[in-house]
Design a protein around this motif. Structure first.
Motif, short mmCIF file in Angstrom:
data_model
loop_
_atom_site.label_atom_id
_atom_site.label_comp_id
_atom_site.label_asym_id
_atom_site.label_seq_id
_atom_site.Cartn_x
_atom_site.Cartn_y
_atom_site.Cartn_z
N ASP A 30 0.88 -1.15 0.00
CA ASP A 30 0.00 0.00 0.00
C ASP A 30 0.93 1.22 0.00
O ASP A 30 1.63 1.46 0.98
N VAL A 31 0.96 1.96 -1.11
CA VAL A 31 2.02 2.97 -1.28
C VAL A 31 1.46 4.39 -1.27
O VAL A 31 0.50 4.70 -1.97
N THR A 32 2.08 5.24 -0.47
CA THR A 32 1.76 6.66 -0.47
C THR A 32 2.99 7.44 -0.93
O THR A 32 4.09 7.19 -0.44
N VAL A 33 2.78 8.35 -1.88
CA VAL A 33 3.88 9.19 -2.34
C VAL A 33 3.72 10.57 -1.72
O VAL A 33 2.66 11.18 -1.81
N VAL A 34 4.78 11.02 -1.08
CA VAL A 34 4.77 12.32 -0.40
C VAL A 34 5.69 13.26 -1.15
O VAL A 34 6.80 12.88 -1.50
N HIS A 35 5.20 14.49 -1.38
CA HIS A 35 6.03 15.38 -2.21
C HIS A 35 5.89 16.81 -1.72
O HIS A 35 4.81 17.24 -1.33
N ILE A 36 7.00 17.55 -1.76
CA ILE A 36 6.93 18.93 -1.28
C ILE A 36 6.46 19.90 -2.36
O ILE A 36 6.07 21.02 -2.07
N GLY A 37 6.46 19.48 -3.61
CA GLY A 37 6.03 20.38 -4.68
C GLY A 37 4.51 20.46 -4.77
O GLY A 37 3.79 19.68 -4.15
N ASP A 38 4.03 21.42 -5.59
CA ASP A 38 2.58 21.55 -5.78
C ASP A 38 2.06 20.49 -6.74
O ASP A 38 0.88 20.22 -6.78
N TRP A 39 2.91 19.97 -7.55
CA TRP A 39 2.53 18.85 -8.41
C TRP A 39 3.71 17.91 -8.56
O TRP A 39 4.83 18.28 -8.24
N LEU A 68 0.17 12.56 -1.40
CA LEU A 68 0.00 13.64 -0.44
C LEU A 68 0.90 14.78 -0.88
O LEU A 68 2.12 14.67 -0.85
N LEU A 69 0.29 15.91 -1.27
CA LEU A 69 1.12 17.03 -1.67
C LEU A 69 0.33 18.33 -1.69
O LEU A 69 -0.88 18.30 -1.89
N PRO A 70 0.99 19.46 -1.42
CA PRO A 70 2.36 19.53 -0.93
C PRO A 70 2.41 19.12 0.54
O PRO A 70 1.50 19.47 1.30
N LYS A 71 3.42 18.38 0.90
CA LYS A 71 3.50 17.82 2.24
C LYS A 71 4.96 17.78 2.67
O LYS A 71 5.82 17.35 1.89
N PHE A 72 5.20 18.22 3.90
CA PHE A 72 6.58 18.30 4.37
C PHE A 72 6.80 17.28 5.49
O PHE A 72 6.10 17.29 6.51
N THR A 73 7.77 16.41 5.32
CA THR A 73 8.05 15.38 6.31
C THR A 73 8.77 16.02 7.50
O THR A 73 9.72 16.77 7.33
N ALA A 74 8.29 15.69 8.71
CA ALA A 74 8.90 16.26 9.91
C ALA A 74 9.73 15.22 10.66
O ALA A 74 10.81 15.52 11.17
N GLU A 75 9.23 13.98 10.67
CA GLU A 75 9.88 13.00 11.53
C GLU A 75 9.49 11.59 11.12
O GLU A 75 8.38 11.35 10.65
N LEU A 76 10.44 10.65 11.29
CA LEU A 76 10.12 9.24 11.06
C LEU A 76 10.09 8.59 12.43
O LEU A 76 11.03 8.72 13.22
N ILE A 77 8.99 7.89 12.71
CA ILE A 77 8.77 7.38 14.06
C ILE A 77 8.95 5.87 14.10
O ILE A 77 8.44 5.15 13.23
N ALA A 78 9.69 5.41 15.11
CA ALA A 78 9.95 3.99 15.25
C ALA A 78 8.79 3.28 15.91
O ALA A 78 8.06 3.85 16.71
N GLY A 79 8.61 1.99 15.57
CA GLY A 79 7.60 1.17 16.23
C GLY A 79 8.23 0.38 17.36
O GLY A 79 9.40 0.62 17.73
N GLU A 80 7.50 -0.59 17.86
CA GLU A 80 7.99 -1.36 19.00
C GLU A 80 9.24 -2.17 18.66
O GLU A 80 10.15 -2.32 19.46
N SER A 81 9.28 -2.68 17.43
CA SER A 81 10.41 -3.51 17.03
C SER A 81 11.68 -2.68 16.80
O SER A 81 12.75 -3.21 16.59
N GLY A 82 11.53 -1.37 16.81
CA GLY A 82 12.67 -0.53 16.50
C GLY A 82 12.71 -0.13 15.04
O GLY A 82 13.45 0.75 14.64
N ARG A 83 11.88 -0.81 14.18
CA ARG A 83 11.81 -0.48 12.76
C ARG A 83 10.88 0.72 12.59
O ARG A 83 10.01 0.99 13.42
N VAL A 118 11.03 5.10 1.55
CA VAL A 118 12.04 5.21 0.49
C VAL A 118 12.30 6.69 0.24
O VAL A 118 11.40 7.45 -0.09
N MET A 119 13.55 7.09 0.44
CA MET A 119 13.93 8.48 0.19
C MET A 119 14.30 8.63 -1.29
O MET A 119 15.29 8.06 -1.76
N ALA A 120 13.50 9.38 -1.99
CA ALA A 120 13.80 9.62 -3.41
C ALA A 120 13.66 11.11 -3.67
O ALA A 120 12.97 11.56 -4.57
N ALA A 121 14.34 11.88 -2.82
CA ALA A 121 14.19 13.34 -2.87
C ALA A 121 15.33 13.98 -3.64
O ALA A 121 15.64 15.16 -3.44
#
Lengths: 813, 111
Positions: A170-179, A205-220, A238-241
């Motif tokens: 299930d894939v979400t693409v996040v982007h800082i641009g308007d398109w 999701l756009l425009p959207k700015f990533t603030a933080e990546l949060i770990a789960g219980e497993s540490g992943r 996946v960082m493709a910025a």
């Protein structure tokens, strides 16, 4: 002499291509060592996305296997990184402590993915998309986890997202641009692209700015949190910025870097013993991230390493194509608009088609297309060539696509063809075969595809389709050949234009003189360049240059057309399509005497005797010559026929004497060699029974005189001749037609028909030199008549000179 | 003894004067037990002989353009190496080659 030592840092596509180019021109100059940080030999990085999508495997995308390095005596050190350069001592040091000396050093360190500097960026499950290891990790994650977030909606990000979705995530693409893809697409095209990707199941999701990546219980990693507070689940990020040139090593050695390792036009860095190519290099302020420019750099770099010193890199125009199956999007050049630019737009959201071309000063500077990209290659070609498009502006958006009319069942959109569909009707090559060969052999150019698959290598009608297939298979790596400066053949780097100029400026009078003067890389050229050189010499220096029979294709050497069984066809000339009972009797007698199996009426209004043995040619010519007939040149890059209708001589509608004018024109042009075949027609009235509209020069009689049309073509691609001018008298027709053909003879490139010549230089140019400037017209006309004077019929010549006949006689032991 | 036998079977036969083959050109030899043979002369005055049949579609190689030590078939432009009859990559195939030599301006074939 001791071999020089060449060390290459990095084992990617740009670097290895440089070595390939170098080995081609100077195979013994260097002792070569290659250091690669990855454990694999050179692979095709741009095909990682089909690997991710499950359409290919790693083995499929290897470009140079271990054997290649061994065969070329290249020492390959894998899994080992160079960490230090000692420029004074000319040594490099590897991570494992080993070292190598160098005379020349080639930096091909590529680029690093840009990792957003946010908390959590180092968590397990957060990766970039750059190499085989990343791809493997994504494939692995897709098998175990559900939610993927791709940061960045550029080319790479979208291809990654598509691959992950195909693998069930299930894939979400996040982007800082308007398109999405805002650097390659404008908003309307991007919106259409986003819609169709959404249909494939991707979320945006756009425009959207990533603030933080949060770990789960497993540490992943378990979630992505945005600046607006929203949070979404993520088992894989996946960082493709974007990418950054990898300059760490160069900088540590004190080599000047500025957003990449700065290089000059010969790909040398601040230290002239050290070269840089590929994504790590910055040339005139640009670090290229697409493959095509890197290959151009590789060629120049290899040329300089081989101490030829004639190549220089001037930068590249790039194009983009997304490699997502079923989606067609293309962009090239600068389409940001701005002062002095004009847009031509076709927008049909219902049909899912959007096309926009951007013009500046009558030239194409940018193009964006969605849904129908079949003309991408054509636009890109014009963009690169800087062609004036003012004349074709009204139909620019409707395309051209280099596509012939026949042989591919009317298909003009490669993406909609199934793999089993035949693309090349001459050689029977299907789309699937072409795609597979491009991928397995690692092909990048049309020439490569022609060589390996034979598609588009015969009549060329399907060239546009093959280009589309190439472009969609390798994406941004596709680079059409620069048609103006394309080398004549593999024997030289010089273009047809340069060669023609050199032959004129330096009075080169034979093929061998031209080969020597222009420093050909082969001792006596090849079957492609020698006929061209021979034509250029004899057309530029008539009566002075040597006409080299061995540099002519067999048809022009044997003055007959070779057939598939090795026999020949004989076509006597029938001036203007007229014949006599006496001639017909002689033809009938000859056909019987030499047991000619087939007698056929040709499209050019004459009679073809097919299936003549080579040794009989001089004999049959002699017999036909006795009845007054001469060679019809039905075999040559030369004047073929002047087709005529009955005209005012007999026809109740005729306004002019088309038959007699046709005969006069054909007699004037007898023996004229040209870049390609030349056909004329004369019709006596606008009903145009002689089909003058598809001839190189077509004359149509009207009550007040004659219309002259030029640059028509009835072959692979039907091109209607363009109206050139009107003439009052037969003499004017002869002078204007002759001057036009002489200009073509002097400026045309070998194997370029008049339609392609006029396309290249523009009809205005031809009009200026032939119509507007009367003195120049006269001079052209006189040069044509001078070149053709005293031309001897080759049939008669062979009858008179036994030494010429010898080539037709077999030997025995 | 067997060696002697072979020598007898493949003796050198006089073909023609070197000048009768044009430089960068060829002549066809007919009536041999091996079918038609094309004899080529390079720009270095080396002489090569191969079966006059392209491995692709049987085109008469003798009618092709000679360059370096190769000939391009006149039918579909396959390139065949004169020394051993092998086709240049990416095409694949081979046509039979025969020994040829020049002595005192005379061309000999070993058949």
């Amino acid at each position: 002499m001791r071999k020089l030592k060449l060390v290459m840092v990095g084992n990617g596509m740009a670097g290895v291509r440089t070595l390939e180019e170098l080995l081609k021109i100077a195979p013994d100059m260097y002792e070569i060592t290659v250091f690669g940080a990855e454990p694999h030999p050179n692979y095709n990085r741009i095909l990682l996305s089909p690997v991710l999508a499950g359409e290919m495997t790693l083995q499929d995308i290897i470009l140079n296997d271990h054997q290649w390095y061994a065969d070329n005596n290249i020492e390959l050190v894998l899994n080992n990184k160079i960490v230090k350069i000692d420029r004074k001592g000319r040594k490099v040091f590897a991570a494992d402590g080993s070292e190598r000396e160098y005379d020349r050093l080639l930096l091909a360190t590529g680029s690093n993915p840009f990792i957003l500097p946010v908390p959590g960026k180092d968590l397990p499950g957060v990766i970039a998309y750059r190499d085989v290891a990343d791809t493997d990790e994504m494939i692995d994650a897709a098998a175990k986890h559900k939610h993927a977030v791709v940061v960045g909606a550029g080319l790479l990000g979208l291809e990654a997202a598509n691959g992950l979705a195909l693998r069930g995530m299930d894939v979400t693409v996040v982007h800082i641009g308007d398109w999405i893809m805002e650097r390659q697409l404008d908003k309307p095209a991007a919106d259409m692209l986003q819609k169709s990707l959404e249909k494939k199941g991707l979320k945006f999701l756009l425009p959207k700015f990533t603030a933080e990546l949060i770990a789960g219980e497993s540490g992943r990693v378990a979630a992505v949190k945005f600046k607006d507070g929203e949070q979404i689940p993520a088992d894989l990020v996946v960082m493709a910025a974007g990418i950054r040139p990898n300059t760490t090593l160069a900088e540590s050695a004190g080599i000047h870097c500025d957003r990449g390792i700065s290089v000059n036009d010969t790909m040398q860095t601040y230290d002239p013993r050290i070269y840089a190519v590929g994504e790590c290099a910055n040339h005139r302020g640009i670090a290229y991230g697409l493959v095509a420019p890197l290959f151009e750099q590789a060629k120049v770099c290899a040329n300089h390493l081989a101490m030829y010193g004639i190549g220089s890199y001037k930068g590249s125009v790039t194009s983009t194509k997304l490699k997502v199956t079923g989606i067609d999007v293309f962009s090239a050049g600068d389409f940001s608009g701005g002062e002095g630019t004009e847009d031509i737009v076709l927008n049909d959201p219902g049909a899912g088609v959007y096309k926009r071309v951007v013009l500046k000063n009558d030239k194409l500077v940018g193009a964006v297309m969605y849904g129908d990209t079949k003309d991408g290659a054509w636009y890109f070609q014009m963009l690169k060539d800087g062609q004036d498009v003012s004349e074709i502006r009204d139909h620019l958006l409707f395309g051209n696509s280099h596509l012939g009319d026949t042989g591919h069942k009317g298909n003009n959109l490669a993406s909609s063809m199934p793999d089993s569909a035949e693309v090349c009707g001459c050689n029977g090559v299907c789309k699937g075969t072409i795609v597979k060969t491009i991928q397995e052999q690692g092909l990048f150019t049309l020439e490569d595809v022609r060589k390996h698959t034979k598609a588009s290598s015969s009549c060329g009608s399907c060239t546009g389709l093959v280009e589309q297939i190439l472009a969609s298979t390798i994406g941004g790596a596709y680079q059409p050949a620069d048609s103006h400066n394309k080398p004549v053949c593999g024997c030289t780097d010089r273009s047809h234009g340069e060669v023609r100029k050199a032959i004129r400026d330096n009075k080169l009078l034979s093929v061998q003189q031209a080969i020597d003067f222009l420093e050909w890389q082969t001792p006596n050229g090849c079957a492609s360049c020698r006929p061209a050189l021979n034509y250029y010499c004899i057309s530029t220096w008539p009566h002075e240059a040597t006409d080299d029979a061995q540099s002519r294709f067999i048809n022009e050497r044997a003055h007959a057309n070779i057939q598939k069984d090795g026999t020949y066809s004989v076509v006597p000339r029938m001036w203007g399509g007229l014949t006599t009972p006496n001639e017909l009797r002689a033809i009938a007698d000859a056909a019987e005497k030499y047991k000619v199996p087939t007698v056929k009426v040709t499209g050019g209004q004459r009679i073809d005797l097919l299936g003549v043995k080579k040794e009989d040619l001089p004999l049959i010519w002699h017999d036909l010559g006795e009845a007054g007939m001469v060679s019809g040149h039905a075999y040559g890059k030369s004047i073929r026929t002047v087709k005529t209708c009955v005209g005012a001589e007999h026809c109740r509608f005729g306004t002019q004497l088309s038959m007699s004018l046709g005969v006069k024109l054909e007699k004037m042009l007898f023996g004229m060699y040209s870049p390609h075949k030349v056909k004329l027609a004369v019709s006596g009235c606008p009903r145009n029974c002689a089909e003058a509209g598809i001839k190189d020069v077509g004359i149509i009689g009207v009550d007040s005189g004659y219309e002259i049309h030029v640059a028509g073509n009835g072959g692979i691609k039907t091109d209607v001749a363009q109206f050139f001018t009107k003439a009052k008298t037969e003499e004017e027709v002869m002078e204007i037609s002759g001057a036009f053909l002489q200009l073509y003879r002097e400026e045309g490139y070998y194997l370029e028909r008049t339609v392609h010549y006029v396309d290249r230089v523009g009809l205005d140019h031809v009009k200026k030199l032939v119509l507007d400037d009367a003195a120049n017209r006269k001079a052209l006309y006189e040069r044509l008549l001078f070149a053709l004077q005293d031309y001897e019929d080759p049939w008669k010549e062979h009858a008179q000179k036994p030494e010429l006949r010898r080539a037709f006689e077999p030997l025995s032991v | 003894m067997e060696t002697t036998m072979t020598e007898v079977q493949t003796e050198w036969k006089r073909l023609c004067a070197l000048d009768e083959i044009p430089m960068l050109g060829s002549r066809v030899v007919t009536g041999t037990p091996h079918g038609d043979i094309a004899v080529f002369r390079t720009s270095d005055n080396d002489v090569f002989a191969i079966h006059d049949k392209c491995p692709h579609k049987g085109g008469p190689l003798s009618q092709g353009i000679v360059h370096g030590r190769s000939v391009t078939c006149p039918l579909h432009s396959w390139k065949v190496r004169l020394e051993d009859g092998n086709v240049e990559a990416p095409d694949v195939g081979c046509t039979r080659s025969f020994a040829a030599k020049v002595e005192n301006g005379t061309v000999f074939l070993q058949l």
